[in-house]
Motif scaffolding. Structure first.
Motif, short mmCIF file in Angstrom:
data_model
loop_
_atom_site.label_atom_id
_atom_site.label_comp_id
_atom_site.label_asym_id
_atom_site.label_seq_id
_atom_site.Cartn_x
_atom_site.Cartn_y
_atom_site.Cartn_z
N ASP A 73 51.74 -32.72 38.69
CA ASP A 73 51.21 -31.86 39.75
C ASP A 73 49.87 -32.46 40.20
OD1 ASP A 73 49.72 -29.93 41.09
OD2 ASP A 73 50.29 -28.28 39.77
N LEU A 120 46.69 -32.83 43.21
CA LEU A 120 45.99 -32.46 44.44
C LEU A 120 45.57 -33.78 45.08
CD1 LEU A 120 43.65 -29.58 43.19
CD2 LEU A 120 45.86 -29.36 44.33
N ASP A 131 44.18 -24.33 40.23
CA ASP A 131 45.33 -24.03 41.08
C ASP A 131 44.82 -23.36 42.34
OD1 ASP A 131 47.58 -23.26 42.36
OD2 ASP A 131 48.32 -21.92 40.79
N GLN A 170 48.82 -29.85 47.51
CA GLN A 170 49.26 -29.80 46.12
C GLN A 170 50.70 -30.26 46.13
OE1 GLN A 170 49.24 -25.91 44.30
NE2 GLN A 170 49.22 -26.76 42.25
#
Lengths: 304, 242
Positions: free
Chosen positions: B83, B85, A272, B3
């Protein structure tokens, strides 16, 4: 208004959140994503006197709630870091950074630390005597109290900036290690480095990592790290930087209650990339929730 | 890199152990075929880097092989969102193409060649794609590649489809001035030994972050250490140390 500032040997941080060495490079990749000036600080990629390519790949394996790495201190060497990377950092980060220093002898540690400490934006030195991924150095210094003390003394003699010694968890008695480096003049302790571990590929029946073993990090190690920070806090009087699996503002508070003055965040940045920013932003609400006005008041608060 | 959450439009098998997933979201960042996305899968710490099959019109598609528990979990998803990237990596350099480009794919490594073929054919270049698989059951993307404008040659190791043998077989009979290769490393090494033109290779490596922070996927090149995730995954033939 809550107060999140903390102080490490005179170095005042706006908040205790520090991006850990090895997951943040020299800040460039993250500065493209958000304004990294929101961080308390960050610790640069572990730097050795001479350039290193590091270990063969695969260098990364996964585990439950974490990962294992055997990067092996890949870095461009102290001269290039001093001449290029640290000035580049100054353009994207206006606060002092932590210079993480690796080595293979007390002399090399001292020479490398002396070079990096000359940069105006280096606020303190973090001595990595705990890398599990290089042979003939690194963790070898971090598992023997006498060797750890010797490296600490050599570096303290070479630099005037605060020297924090980053300890390995791969020891029987972490408090003994902490006391030994404090006695040798360390201005602070940071811990934990990664825990030595491995995975085996069932198809090939060989270790996943080319180096066989590597360092385990991520939420899986948080309770171990917390316990060691707690023990070291009781064993020394210098400040402690806590790290190991921290991934939320609540984890930061828990680590500080165990005895950390500041907290480094490692593996979470890799999965993250915005986590450090989000943790800094989440801190005030988490502090309010737990009735904390001054964050520095809770350091070691879990001790009776 | 961004993201971003993408909605799963579809996720279905296209060949043995091979799935195609279509995702809807903001794909405005893509700059080249051969880039990849890094997917967070519930229950797994590390993201899974997967090369892009095609992108455009607010959708990105991937073709992936079920290789472990992570991709197996991915293959079971039929709806919801992921999710991501993206975009990651440099991708292929289509400006290097001459008159006739040879695209070489090995197994699921053929996936990024689809968008590459579209880009090259769209620019009026002649494209020949040679794709190698273990057997007929693993073949995917053949018709779509032909529709994109490529001349397609399929090879299988067991001879159950197309020519029997490796992609280097048909390669030797072709007249090309640039090649692009993606597949397992033994195949890339064989292509290196056989190729007679300039070319680009796309590499695979286990990654920590996928965006250049952790040094988990470094390789040594003639111009120093490079990160497969950020400076690659595509490297020029002349810079590679085999």
């Amino acid at each position: 208004m809550v107060n999140t500032s903390v102080a490490l040997s005179g170095l005042v941080l706006d908040n205790p959140v520090i991006a850990a060495s090895g997951v943040f490079g020299y800040g460039r990749e993250f500065a493209e994503l958000y304004d990294i000036n929101i961080l308390g600080s960050f610790s640069i990629k572990g730097t050795t006197l001479l350039p290193r390519f590091g270990n063969p790949t695969p260098r990364i394996a996964e585990t439950y709630a974490g990962m294992i790495n055997s990067v092996g201190l890949q870095n461009p060497g102290a001269d290039k870091v001093l001449e290029e990377e640290l000035p580049n950092i100054a353009k994207i980060f206006r606060k002092p950074v932590i210079a993480n220093v690796g080595g293979f002898s007390a002399e090399q540690y001292a020479l490398c630390a002396e070079k990096l400490a000359a940069a105006p934006n280096v606020g303190l030195i973090e001595l990595n005597i705990s890398c599990p991924n290089v042979h003939g150095g690194g963790m070898a210094f971090g598992t023997d109290p006498a060797a750890a003390a010797e490296v600490t003394r050599a570096v303290k003699a070479a630099v005037s900036k605060p020297v924090y010694v980053k300890l390995s968890p791969n020891v029987t008695d972490i408090a003994e290690m902490a006391a030994a480096v404090e006695e040798a003049g360390a201005d602070g302790i940071s811990l934990i480095n990664t825990l030595l571990g491995m995975r085996i590929d069932l198809r090939t029946r060989r270790p996943v990592l080319a180096a066989g073993m590597g360092g385990v990090s991520g939420p899986a190690v948080f309770p171990v790290a917390l316990r060691m920070v707690y023990q070291v806090y009781e064993a020394v009087s210098v400040p402690v930087i806590g790290m190991g699996g921290v991934s939320s503002a609540e984890d930061v508070i828990e680590m500080m209650l165990a005895g950390a003055t500041a907290v480094e965040i490692g593996a979470a940045n890799l999965t993250d990339p915005f986590c450090c920013r989000d943790i800094v932003n989440a801190l005030p609400a988490a502090m309010k929730k737990y009735g904390i006005e001054n964050l520095s008041d809770i350091i070691g608060g879990a001790h009776g | 890199m961004k993201q971003s959450r993408f909605d799963i439009v579809s996720n279905s098998p296209v060949a043995l152990n091979t799935f195609k997933m279509l995702l809807r979201g903001d794909c405005s960042g893509f700059t080249a075929p051969g880039q990849f996305i890094n997917i967070r899968i519930d229950g797994f710490f590390l993201r899974r880097p997967i090369s892009v099959y095609d992108f455009g019109d607010g959708c990105v598609s991937i073709v992936y092989r079920v290789a472990g528990r992570g991709t197996e979990a991915l293959s079971r998803l039929s709806h919801g969102s992921l999710d991501l990237l993206l975009p990651l990596g440099n991708g292929f350099d289509v400006s290097k193409a001459g008159k006739h480009s040879l695209l070489l794919g090995g197994g699921v490594g053929s996936a990024p060649l689809h968008a590459l073929a579209k880009a090259l054919a769209g620019a009026g270049k002649r494209v020949t794609a040679v794709m190698g698989f273990n057997s007929a059951a693993e073949v995917f993307g053949e018709e779509e590649l032909a529709r994109a404008g490529a001349e397609v040659i399929i090879c299988t190791l067991d001879g159950s489809r197309g020519e029997k043998g490796y992609v280097t077989g048909p390669m030797q009979g072709l007249d090309y001035d640039m090649f692009y290769a993606c597949g397992p490393e033994p195949m890339l090494r064989a292509v290196e030994k056989t190729a007679v033109s300039d070319g680009q290779f796309s590499f695979e490596e286990r990654m920590g972050c996928g965006f250049g922070a952790c040094m988990g996927c470094s390789c040594e090149t003639k111009y120093g250490a490079k990160r497969i995730c950020r400076d690659g995954p595509v490297l020029n033939r002349e810079e590679i140390i085999w």
